[in-house]
Scaffold this active site. Structure first.
Site, short mmCIF file in Angstrom:
data_model
loop_
_atom_site.label_atom_id
_atom_site.label_comp_id
_atom_site.label_asym_id
_atom_site.label_seq_id
_atom_site.Cartn_x
_atom_site.Cartn_y
_atom_site.Cartn_z
N GLY A 1 -16.89 2.24 -2.70
CA GLY A 1 -18.25 1.85 -3.05
C GLY A 1 -18.58 2.21 -4.49
N ASN B 1 0.86 -1.18 0.00
CA ASN B 1 0.00 0.00 0.00
C ASN B 1 0.89 1.23 0.00
OD1 ASN B 1 -1.78 2.03 0.48
ND2 ASN B 1 -2.67 1.16 2.33
N CYS C 1 0.28 5.92 1.79
CA CYS C 1 0.44 6.58 3.09
C CYS C 1 1.54 7.63 3.00
CB CYS C 1 0.73 5.56 4.17
SG CYS C 1 2.28 4.79 3.93
N ASN D 1 -6.64 2.21 -4.59
CA ASN D 1 -7.11 2.50 -3.24
C ASN D 1 -8.29 3.50 -3.30
OD1 ASN D 1 -7.04 2.62 -0.34
ND2 ASN D 1 -4.91 2.00 -0.50
C1 LIG Z 1 -13.10 0.46 6.05
C2 LIG Z 1 -12.04 0.34 5.00
C3 LIG Z 1 -10.72 0.04 5.37
C4 LIG Z 1 -9.71 -0.08 4.41
N1 LIG Z 1 -8.44 -0.41 4.79
C5 LIG Z 1 -7.46 -0.55 3.85
C6 LIG Z 1 -6.14 -0.94 4.22
O1 LIG Z 1 -5.83 -1.18 5.40
N2 LIG Z 1 -5.19 -1.04 3.23
C7 LIG Z 1 -5.50 -0.80 1.91
O2 LIG Z 1 -4.63 -0.92 1.03
N3 LIG Z 1 -6.76 -0.47 1.53
C8 LIG Z 1 -7.75 -0.34 2.47
N4 LIG Z 1 -9.02 -0.02 2.08
C9 LIG Z 1 -9.33 0.16 0.64
C10 LIG Z 1 -9.98 -1.10 0.07
O3 LIG Z 1 -9.11 -2.20 0.15
C11 LIG Z 1 -10.41 -0.90 -1.40
O4 LIG Z 1 -9.26 -0.73 -2.21
C12 LIG Z 1 -11.33 0.30 -1.58
O5 LIG Z 1 -12.28 0.34 -0.54
C13 LIG Z 1 -12.06 0.30 -2.94
O6 LIG Z 1 -12.82 -0.85 -3.12
P1 LIG Z 1 -14.41 -0.97 -2.74
O7 LIG Z 1 -15.09 0.19 -3.38
O8 LIG Z 1 -14.80 -2.31 -3.31
O9 LIG Z 1 -14.49 -0.94 -1.25
C14 LIG Z 1 -10.04 0.11 3.03
C15 LIG Z 1 -11.36 0.41 2.66
C16 LIG Z 1 -12.36 0.52 3.62
C17 LIG Z 1 -13.76 0.84 3.18
#
Ligand SMILES: Cc1cc2nc3c(=O)[nH]c(=O)nc-3n(C[C@H](O)[C@H](O)[C@H](O)COP(=O)(O)O)c2cc1C
Length: 314
Positions: A224, A134, A137, A199
């Site tokens: 989402g 990732n 950050c 991300n």
């Molecule tokens: C509550 C939450 C926590 C997340 N934590 C991380 C994380 O720790 N590391 C990371 O690379 N992405 C993290 N993400 C990003 C997700 O892995 C994903 O890439 C992003 O939500 C887009 O996909 P989606 O629309 O299907 O959720 C997080 C997303 C959400 C909603």
């Protein structure tokens, strides 16, 4: 006709490779480390699990409030709450080692040296099938600007992980850039086996009565269905820019969404926010992809990857 072959290879250039039985992964931070889901769901039948983002030291994350719903999505500002790499190695990896499904560990550092240390620490640990790096950050080496917005910084984080592990390395890009293809190329040249696009998109929401941001910080990460058209466009652009596999992550709620990403060129997909709405979503997406292939007489997932890219303009 035989059932379509759902398997995909995420690291074709890597000596062991990273073979998934199907293209459906679960996204980092939305599935914890998989243990809770494993009590009620057949996690072994997923393509792969991506762990919660793991740092060298445990983190408590940001204070509440850390999530809020938005039109067609949600904002989060969890702040990388996690148990830290030592507890992961001691308590979680031994459980993963008994699983059939590959677990990819999502790692993040504040400096290049931290990425290197995380990779080295987890490298030969049973239960770890690969890394998802990732780079969203703040890079403390250069005063806090995200690693992922600068090609040179993104490449150096990638190289640090590559040089400290023999496992496959997926680098997860940030969408908060003007030209994602530039970052994708830099990361691919630095030795990534695959890319994850992408991300969350930075956003905000304001409480008009309190006259302050709804979350504990001004900005959070939007995920989402609201982000899907944007990330789909980025997947298309990244697939045109690099010749390593791309994993799509952004607003996949249904199998139709996943098929869109495959047709745009993604080799695999990640289901994230959808599991908060429907915990069965990843499995429904997998079954829906299989049904689509059958209906279209396709022998395999790989047969459809990128096929929307060759359309003819009228
Ligand atoms: C509550 C939450 C926590 C997340 N934590 C991380 C994380 O720790 N590391 C990371 O690379 N992405 C993290 N993400 C990003 C997700 O892995 C994903 O890439 C992003 O939500 C887009 O996909 P989606 O629309 O299907 O959720 C997080 C997303 C959400 C909603």
């Amino acid at each position: 006709m035989d059932a379509p072959d759902l398997s995909v290879e995420l690291a074709p250039r890597h000596k062991q490779g990273l073979r998934l039985r199907n293209p459906v992964m679960v996204a980092s931070g939305t599935f914890s480390n998989g243990l809770e889901f494993a009590r009620h769901h057949d996690v072994q039948s997923l393509g792969a699990i991506v762990s919660k983002g793991t740092t060298l030291l445990p983190r408590r994350g940001n204070p509440q409030r850390r999530t809020t719903e938005t039109p067609g999505g949600m904002l989060n500002s969890i702040g990388f709450q996690n148990i830290g790499v030592e507890r992961l190695v001691r308590d979680i990896c031994p459980i993963w080692a008994t699983w059939d499904v590959p677990v990819v560990v999502n790692i993040l550092g504040d400096t290049v040296a931290e990425y290197a240390r995380l990779a080295a620490r987890l490298d030969a640990v049973p239960g770890v099938a690969g890394f998802e790096v990732n780079i969203s950050c703040p890079n403390l080496d250069v005063g806090g600007i995200e690693f992922g917005v600068d090609p040179a910084a993104a490449a150096s984080a990638t190289r640090a992980v590559r040089e400290h592990t023999s496992l496959p390395v997926v680098v997860k890009l940030t969408p908060n850039v003007t030209e994602i293809a530039l970052i994708a190329r830099a990361v691919a040249e630095a030795g990534a086996d695959a890319l994850c696009v992408a991300n969350t998109i930075m956003g905000t929401a304001i409480d008009i009565e309190q006259r302050r941001p709804v979350l504990n910080r001004p900005f959070g990460g939007l995920s989402g269905p609201a982000v899907r058209p944007i990330i789909l466009r980025m997947v298309w652009q990244v697939c045109a820019a690099v010749d390593i596999p791309v994993v799509a992550s952004g607003g996949i709620m249904t199998w139709q969404d996943a098929v869109e990403y495959l047709l745009a060129g993604a080799t695999a997909v990640q289901v994230g926010t959808a599991t908060f709405v429907d915990p069965d979503a990843p499995w429904k997406v997998r079954d829906g992809i299989a049904g689509y292939l059958e209906r279209h007489g396709e022998p395999s997932v790989t047969a459809i990857i990128g096929t929307a890219r060759t359309f003819r303009r009228d």
